[in-house]
Write an enzyme that holds these catalytic residues in place. Structure first.
Site, PDB file in Angstrom:
ATOM      1  N   GLY A  51      28.737  51.939  37.330  1.00 21.85           N
ATOM      2  CA  GLY A  51      29.034  51.737  35.918  1.00 21.85           C
ATOM      3  C   GLY A  51      27.900  51.192  35.065  1.00 21.85           C
ATOM      4  N   GLU A 107      26.093  44.304  34.543  1.00 21.15           N
ATOM      5  CA  GLU A 107      27.411  44.890  34.764  1.00 21.15           C
ATOM      6  C   GLU A 107      27.875  45.653  33.541  1.00 21.15           C
ATOM      7  OE1 GLU A 107      29.604  45.933  36.526  1.00 21.15           O
ATOM      8  OE2 GLU A 107      30.697  44.493  37.717  1.00 21.15           O
ATOM      9  N   ASP A 111      36.085  41.835  34.478  1.00 16.67           N
ATOM     10  CA  ASP A 111      37.533  41.744  34.285  1.00 16.67           C
ATOM     11  C   ASP A 111      38.027  40.479  34.989  1.00 16.67           C
ATOM     12  OD1 ASP A 111      40.190  42.299  33.884  1.00 16.67           O
ATOM     13  OD2 ASP A 111      40.309  43.963  35.283  1.00 16.67           O
ATOM     14  N   PHE A 160      42.936  49.638  29.780  1.00 16.54           N
ATOM     15  CA  PHE A 160      41.993  50.333  30.654  1.00 16.54           C
ATOM     16  C   PHE A 160      41.032  51.148  29.789  1.00 16.54           C
ATOM     17  CE2 PHE A 160      40.236  53.412  33.549  1.00 16.54           C
ATOM     18  CZ  PHE A 160      39.912  52.592  34.617  1.00 16.54           C
ATOM     19  N   ASP A 167      34.571  54.450  34.306  1.00 15.51           N
ATOM     20  CA  ASP A 167      35.188  55.696  34.764  1.00 15.51           C
ATOM     21  C   ASP A 167      36.703  55.620  34.860  1.00 15.51           C
ATOM     22  OD1 ASP A 167      35.003  53.876  37.083  1.00 15.51           O
ATOM     23  OD2 ASP A 167      35.854  55.567  38.182  1.00 15.51           O
ATOM     24  N   ARG A 173      32.348  58.666  32.694  1.00 14.10           N
ATOM     25  CA  ARG A 173      31.272  57.687  32.531  1.00 14.10           C
ATOM     26  C   ARG A 173      30.268  58.156  31.479  1.00 14.10           C
ATOM     27  NH1 ARG A 173      31.523  54.231  37.073  1.00 14.10           N
ATOM     28  NH2 ARG A 173      32.251  55.225  38.982  1.00 14.10           N
TER      29      ARG A 173
HETATM   30  P1  IMP Z   1      36.286  42.480  38.383  1.00 13.94           P
HETATM   31  O1  IMP Z   1      35.877  42.070  39.764  1.00 13.94           O
HETATM   32  O2  IMP Z   1      37.777  42.486  38.239  1.00 13.94           O
HETATM   33  O3  IMP Z   1      35.617  41.697  37.303  1.00 13.94           O
HETATM   34  O4  IMP Z   1      35.897  44.001  38.310  1.00 13.94           O
HETATM   35  C1  IMP Z   1      34.973  44.507  37.494  1.00 13.94           C
HETATM   36  C2  IMP Z   1      34.798  45.964  37.812  1.00 13.94           C
HETATM   37  O5  IMP Z   1      36.046  46.649  37.673  1.00 13.94           O
HETATM   38  C3  IMP Z   1      33.862  46.615  36.824  1.00 13.94           C
HETATM   39  O6  IMP Z   1      32.559  46.616  37.298  1.00 13.94           O
HETATM   40  C4  IMP Z   1      34.423  48.003  36.686  1.00 13.94           C
HETATM   41  O7  IMP Z   1      33.831  48.819  37.664  1.00 13.94           O
HETATM   42  C5  IMP Z   1      35.875  47.844  36.977  1.00 13.94           C
HETATM   43  N1  IMP Z   1      36.680  47.796  35.724  1.00 13.94           N
HETATM   44  C6  IMP Z   1      37.242  46.700  35.149  1.00 13.94           C
HETATM   45  N2  IMP Z   1      37.898  47.031  34.018  1.00 13.94           N
HETATM   46  C7  IMP Z   1      37.745  48.354  33.876  1.00 13.94           C
HETATM   47  C8  IMP Z   1      38.180  49.296  32.869  1.00 13.94           C
HETATM   48  O8  IMP Z   1      38.863  48.971  31.877  1.00 13.94           O
HETATM   49  N3  IMP Z   1      37.797  50.585  33.047  1.00 13.94           N
HETATM   50  C9  IMP Z   1      37.041  50.993  34.120  1.00 13.94           C
HETATM   51  N4  IMP Z   1      36.612  50.162  35.070  1.00 13.94           N
HETATM   52  C10 IMP Z   1      36.962  48.851  34.954  1.00 13.94           C
HETATM   53 MG    MG Z   2      31.211  48.012  37.595  1.00 16.97          MG
END
Ligand code: IMP
Ligand code: MG
Length: 195
Positions: A51, A107, A111, A160, A167, A173
C-alpha cells in the site's frame, strides 16, 4: 475524470494528496536536518508494501536536504478483505542490517495500529537508532493499541477506503484519489463487470 464504479464518495483528491506530500516532505526534512541529525545525513525510508507505493513515491521526492535510502517490508493484516486480522505477519523481511539507522516507516493507512506497533518494536530489537512513522491516512477511531503517528496526512472516517495504494481484494490501488467503497455494490461485484 472517470470515477470507478465501486466508489461511493471521493474523500481526498489527487491535488490534495500532492499538496499534503509537499507539506509532509518539508516537515520531515526539517525534523531530520534540525531536530534529529542523522549519521551521514541519511535516513532509511522503510515502506510497508504494497500500500505504501504511491504515497512513498511522492513523499520521497519532496524531501529536501536529507538523503534517503529506500527499503521495503511486506506485513500483512487484511489479506485483501475488509476486516483487520488479529496478528500482523512479516511476509517479506528487511534484506540488510539496520543497526544505528534512523528509520522513517512509511504507511498508507493506520487503523488499529497493530501493524506499526509490532514493526516499530521489531526494528528497535534489530538495533535501529530511531523509528519515526509517517502515514498518509490516520483512521484514529479504529485504534486498538497505544500508537501515535509522528506525521500524518489526513484524518479519515472508519469506512473502508480504496485508492492511492489502498486495495480491495488487491485491486484499486491505482486509483489517483482516496475514496469510500460502495458496500452495497461490492456484495454482488464481479471483477469482469464492464461499464
Ligand atoms: P492496522 O494494523 O489495523 O493499523 O492495519 C493497517 C493496514 O490495514 C494498512 O496498512 C492497510 O493495509 C490496511 N487497511 C486499514 N484500513 C484500510 C482501508 O480502509 N482500506 C484498505 N486497507 C486498509
Ligand atoms: Mg498497508
Amino acid at each position: 475524470m472517470k470515477i470507478h464504479p465501486l466508489v461511493k464518495e471521493v474523500l481526498i483528491t489527487t491535488e490534495e494528496i500532492n499538496q499534503k506530500c509537499f507539506e509532509l516532505g518539508q516537515k520531515i526534512s526539517h525534523y531530520y536536518l534540525n531536530e534529529h541529525p542523522t549519521q551521514y545525513n541519511t535516513i532509511l525510508c522503510l515502506g510497508l508494501l504494497k500500500g505504501c507505493i504511491p504515497f512513498m513515491a511522492k513523499l520521497i521526492t519532496q524531501l529536501v536536504g536529507v538523503e534517503c535510502e529506500t527499503e521495503y517490508m511486506i506485513v500483512s493484516s487484511y489479506f485483501g478483505g475488509v476486516k483487520s486480522n488479529e496478528t500482523p505477519q512479516i511476509l517479506f523481511d528487511l534484506p540488510m542490517l539496520i543497526t544505528n539507522r534512523d528509520i522513517l516507516l512509511v504507511e498508507d493507512i493506520i487503523d488499529s495500529g497493530k501493524t506499526i506497533k509490532m514493526i516499530k518494536y521489531y526494528l528497535y530489537i534489530k538495533g535501529a537508532r530511531s523509528v519515526k512513522v509517517v502515514t498518509l491516512l490516520d483512521k484514529k477511531s479504529g485504534r486498538k493499541v497505544d500508537l501515535v503517528t509522528d506525521w500524518y496526512g489526513f484524518d479519515v472516517p472508519p469506512d473502508f477506503l480504496i485508492g492511492f495504494g489502498l486495495d480491495y481484494q488487491e485491486r484499486l490501488r491505482n486509483l489517483p484519489y482516496i475514496a469510500i467503497i460502495d458496500q452495497d455494490k461490492i456484495k454482488n461485484w464481479k471483477w469482469t463487470t464492464k461499464r
